[in-house]
Each structure stands twice: as structure tokens, then as C-alpha cells.
Design an enzyme around this catalytic site. Structure first.
Site, PDB file in Angstrom:
ATOM      1  N   CYS A  86       4.893  -2.669  -3.070  1.00 17.86           N
ATOM      2  CA  CYS A  86       3.705  -2.383  -3.869  1.00 17.86           C
ATOM      3  C   CYS A  86       3.471  -3.498  -4.902  1.00 17.86           C
ATOM      4  O   CYS A  86       3.065  -4.592  -4.538  1.00 17.86           O
ATOM      5  CB  CYS A  86       3.802  -1.003  -4.504  1.00 17.86           C
ATOM      6  N   HIS A 181       5.237   2.658  -0.393  1.00 20.05           N
ATOM      7  CA  HIS A 181       6.543   2.887  -1.023  1.00 20.05           C
ATOM      8  C   HIS A 181       7.538   3.478  -0.020  1.00 20.05           C
ATOM      9  O   HIS A 181       7.542   4.691   0.214  1.00 20.05           O
ATOM     10  CB  HIS A 181       6.392   3.836  -2.219  1.00 20.05           C
ATOM     11  N   GLU A 183      10.637   3.881  -0.487  1.00 22.06           N
ATOM     12  CA  GLU A 183      11.745   4.561  -1.175  1.00 22.06           C
ATOM     13  C   GLU A 183      11.512   6.056  -1.360  1.00 22.06           C
ATOM     14  O   GLU A 183      12.470   6.800  -1.588  1.00 22.06           O
ATOM     15  CB  GLU A 183      12.010   3.902  -2.529  1.00 22.06           C
TER      16      GLU A 183
END
Length: 537
Positions: A86, A181, A183
Site C-alpha cells: 500500500c 494489504h 497482512e
């Protein structure tokens, strides 16, 4: 043992620590450092040859809001793979000659991206394929800016309808960047993507294992402390308990635990803590009943942040008094203060080393206390996530039921009693909460055979300082209300309310109303995080 490592540069995102957790789940050691470290610092960090890759995090800010939000140029000169996530993608583009502009269409939440080209990062990873055979990924986006021109040498790796450049790669140099993202759990293949980066592209060694970590941690504690004395504030929670067990393993009777009962613990918790640490581990524990002191200071205070600060302040006061006793005439005295601080404490306090994260709430065990006590700080769990702390606790021999207890806030029931804290409220809440937890342990899920306590990540009862009308027998009642809260989550950054069986909720409600005189209404919280938080205060 020298672990190979991944460097994560933090640009201030609230989920930066999730990147680190995903890397650790791949059993690769990593460290998080602020994005504004110097080029010399980066080169020194990599000087021993253990650095295998760099990940640049996201951020809550725009690239143009803060000129300090730039990646050190040395990152791109190290000769190791780099992944930008990002905002990290913007940092790569800005540093290497691409263009970043404010987006005309923002993307927040669920998105589907098309994987283009066959890069090492995404090859063979997809959620489904279109009729034309195009690989698609279901991901989580959170961005306003966009890369509008890739740097020289990069090729397109992914795109969406509203974001033509959702991923880019320069595989000759090992540089990758994604707009989404990976994660967060909402990106379904995120774990696979991050594992691909650290294990296959960076070729990092998967040797970060908690059972092996004990030996390293013990050696480190002994080297730090030497023959000096340590005191630790033992709350009975998972973090302080594991910290105490680890430090006791390292230095034995050089550790003295101070267990402060602030009157806001769970039912019978004080006795259970003493039984474990004194009775079974044979540790030195001083138990202090300071409930009247804490409750007196909290009288008339209803603001959540004020309550947290009062509890933290009084904890320091009590601790100072006990520390003074431990440094009486003829005694060598404690030189170290040990705390059970872990990564989530730091990130939620806005205390990430970058100082760029947005504060959500304060934590009384992050900062301040060592200076007030004049002691050196020992935080053996500061770089560990909750799941790593639990693994460590089991490896240290602590009981499974203690180590896998649900998280409990440092201020205890003080932040689960809305508004002013009173002893009457705490006593009612303690009993109601104990019933809820007991029934969660008793009820089994038919599909998995697990208890609902194990199927929920955090469950507790909240006391509401309002009264409602009820009927018991032939009489009218006007008593207090409690709310049950149970959530399921893998990272505590986002959480869904748990869909508990109606039979379980019915049993809990019936028992609380019948057994806890003073409560006549039980509600269930069906809010997820976000927009709500897990705790009510």
C-alpha cells in the site's frame, strides 16, 4: 544463535505489526523499525549479513502529507528483495522514478484484483479463475493515492477496474509492490503471498520457534541482569505470567513478583495466581491488597481514559511503596523493573517506534513507570505477539488453561464497568462474568467438539450503570443490566461477534438473573470491530 531476519519499516499503519506477525508465523525472525531511520542505520542493520529482505508498511497518511514518510535510499542498494505494501508501494514508486497521485476513486474494504504476468510473488496463487482463465485474488484495500506511472524496469503485476496499477514488480532487482494489504485476514491468500516473499524470494531460514527461543531468552536475561535483583508487577494475566515464568527460569530468586490486587480482578483470581506462582513455581511473590485505595481514587470518575490513568498512577504508587520496602536498610535492592509488555500494547498506544501511528487507547504498562521508579527496564516479551507468548508459556510449563485464557485488560474490571466504578458494581460483575465463562467452557460445539470458550477469542461481561424494570415471582424489580461480549478474531485488529448458540445464551442469562441478586436483565453485544472496539471502554 543468529537468526536470518526481515526488516519491516513502519510508516505508521495500525496494522504494521500484523505484517510482522505473518512473517513470524512463517517462522522467520523480523524486526519493526521506523521508516525515518537513516541510510547509515540501514547499512549497519544489514552489515552482519543476516538481513534477507525488507518490507515497507502501509500508512494512515497520504504520501504528500508528510515529507518524512519516505523510504531510505539505502534500502534499494542492499541487494536484498523489497516488498512494498500500500503506502510502501508509493514509497517504492517515489524513490525509483515512478509517479504517485491522489486517487480520483478511493478503495476501502473488499476488492478483487486480476493477477497479471507471472511474477514469483503471485505465480500459482489465486482465489479463482475467470472464464477467460485470468487469475483473481480477493483482497482488502485501504487507499486514496495511487501509482499512476511505474518506475523504469517495473512491469504490471496486478490491477483492478478502479486501480490500473494494483501491483508491480522489478524481478531483476527483487522489488515487488502491492496496493492491497496481504497482512490482514480479509485478503484470503495474504499468508501465502507473504510466505512466498520471505521463504522463496528472500530465501530466509525458518528457525524462529518458541521452544528454541527459551534458551536464547534465558541467556539474554542473564546477560542483562547479571547478579542484580528484579521486581515484576504480576497481574495474573497471560503476559505478566509468562514474563514471570521466563525470568524466574533465568534468574530464580533474583526475581520478586509484586501482585497488586486493585479490587478489579476476576472471581477468585488472586488465590489462583498465588497458588500457581508460589505453590507450583516456588517464586517469590508479595501480595498487596490495595482494593480500597484504588476504589477510593476511582470514586466519581466516569471518563474511560481518566480511569485508565488513575489505575496506572495508583499502580505506580503501590509499586513504589513495595520497591521501597525491598530496598530497606542492608538490602541490595531491586535494580530492574520487569514488565509483560508485548507488541499489541505498543501499537495500540500509538507507541510504535515511528511515533506515527494513531493512538487508540493508552496502556499503563508502556513507558513512564521505570523512570518514576528509577529502575532499569526488562521487557522480555516486548517483541512477541500474543500467540507467540502463549506458545512460550506452554513451553515453559505453565498450565494450558492459564496460558490460553482470554485477554484481560490491565485496568481489569475498571474498564468493563461503564462510568463510575463502585465496589457494588465490581462484585456484581465478577459473579456474572464467572457464570458466563463457566458456561462457555461447559457448552460444546457439535461440529468441532470444542468448547465455546476455545472457539471465542475473547469473552467477558460488561456492567451497565442503568436499571431496568423486571418481574421476579409476584414482585417488581428495578435492577442493573449487564451485556455479554464474545468475539472471534485471529489478530485482534479486526473481530466479528461470535454467533453463540441460543441455548448457551439462554442458560447464561437465566443463571445470572437467578444467581446474581441485583441484575435482572442480560443483553448480548452483536457489534464487530470495526466500527466498534472489542472492549467497551
Amino acid at each position: 544463535m543468529q537468526h536470518q531476519k526481515i526488516l519491516i519499516l513502519d510508516f505508521g499503519s495500525q496494522v504494521t505489526q500484523l505484517i510482522a506477525r505473518r512473517v513470524r508465523e512463517a517462522h522467520v525472525y523480523c524486526e519493526v523499525h521506523p521508516c525515518d531511520v537513516t541510510n547509515d542505520w540501514v547499512r549497519a542493520f544489514a552489515a552482519d549479513g543476516s538481513l534477507k529482505g525488507v518490507i515497507l508498511s502501509g500508512s494512515h497518511a497520504s504520501l504528500w502529507e508528510d515529507e518524512s514518510l519516505r523510504a531510505p535510499q539505502a534500502v534499494f542498494d542492499l541487494g536484498v528483495p523489497v516488498l512494498g505494501i500500500c503506502f510502501g508501494m508509493y514509497a517504492i514508486a517515489e524513490a525509483l522514478g515512478g509517479k504517485v497521485e491522489g486517487g480520483h476513486k478511493r478503495e476501502f474494504g473488499y476488492a478483487e484484483i486480476r493477477a497479471r504476468g507471472h511474477t514469483k510473488l503471485l505465480e500459482g496463487i489465486q482465489d479463482y479463475a475467470t472464464a477467460e482463465g485470468q487469475g483473481m485474488l480477493q483482497v482488502w484495500m485501504s487507499h486514496g493515492d495511487s501509482v499512476t506511472e511505474m518506475p523504469p524496469g517495473f512491469k504490471l503485476m496486478a490491477s483492478t477496474e478502479s486501480c490500473p496499477i494494483a501491483g508491480m514488480a522489478d524481478e531483476e532487482r527483487g522489488f515487488y509492490a502491492v496496493q492491497f494489504h496481504p497482512e490482514v485476514t480479509h485478503t484470503r491468500q495474504g499468508k501465502a503471498i507473504l510466505e512466498r516473499f520471505v521463504l522463496s524470494i528472500c530465501n530466509a531460514r525458518a528457525d524462529w520457534i518458541m521452544g528454541d527461543y527459551i534458551t536464547e531468552a534465558v541467556q539474554k536475561i542473564r546477560a542483562q541482569v547479571g547478579d542484580e535483583e528484579v521486581i515484576l508487577g504480576l497481574s495474573g494475566g497471560v503476559d505478566s505470567s509468562v514474563a514471570a515464568a521466563l525470568i524466574h527460569r533465568a534468574i530464580g530468586d533474583q526475581l520478586t513478583c509484586v501482585f497488586v490486587d486493585h479490587g478489579l480482578l476476576r472471581l477468585n483470581e488472586g488465590d489462583m495466581v498465588m497458588d500457581m506462582f508460589v505453590g507450583k513455581l516456588h517464586a517469590k511473590v508479595i501480595r498487596v491488597d490495595a482494593s480500597e485505595l484504588f476504589l477510593g481514587k476511582l470514586a466519581g470518575v466516569s471518563d474511560p481514559e481518566a480511569k485508565r490513568k488513575i489505575i496506572g498512577s495508583e499502580f505506580v504508587t503501590v509499586f513504589k511503596q513495595e520497591a521501597a520496602k525491598l530496598t530497606g536498610a542492608g538490602a541490595k535492592g531491586a535494580q530492574w523493573l520487569a514488565q509483560g509488555t508485548i507488541y499489541p500494547d505498543v501499537i495500540e498506544s500509538g507507541g510504535a517506534k515511528s511515533k506515527k501511528a494513531v493512538t487508540i487507547k493508552s496502556h499503563h504498562n508502556v513507558g513512564g513507570l521505570p523512570e518514576q521508579l528509577g529502575l532499569k527496564l526488562l521487557e522480555p516479551l516486548r517483541d512477541l505477539f500474543k500467540d507467540e507468548v502463549r506458545e512460550l508459556g506452554v513451553a515453559l510449563g505453565l498450565p494450558h488453561e492459564m496460558v490460553y485464557r482470554h485477554p484481560f485488560p490491565g485496568p481489569g474490571l475498571g474498564v468493563r464497568i461503564l462510568g463510575e466504578v463502585k465496589k457494588e458494581y465490581a462484585d456484581l460483575l465478577r459473579r456474572a462474568d464467572a457464570i458466563f465463562i463457566e458456561e462457555l467452557r461447559n457448552f460444546k460445539d457439535e461440529a468441532t467438539g470444542k468448547s465455546w470458550y476455545d472457539l471465542t477469542s475473547q469473552a467477558f461481561t460488561v456492567f451497565l450503570p442503568v436499571k431496568s424494570v423486571g418481574v421476579m415471582g409476584d414482585g417488581r424489580t428495578y435492577d442493573y443490566v449487564v451485556a455479554l461480549r464474545a468475539v472471534q478474531t485471529s489478530d485482534f485488529m479486526t473481530a466479528d461477534w461470535a454467533e453463540l448458540p441460543y441455548a448457551l445464551l439462554k442458560k447464561v442469562s437465566s443463571r445470572i438473573i437467578n444467581e446474581v441478586r441485583g441484575i435482572n436483565r442480560v443483553t448480548y453485544d452483536v457489534s464487530s470491530k470495526p466500527p466498534a472496539t472489542i472492549e467497551w471502554e
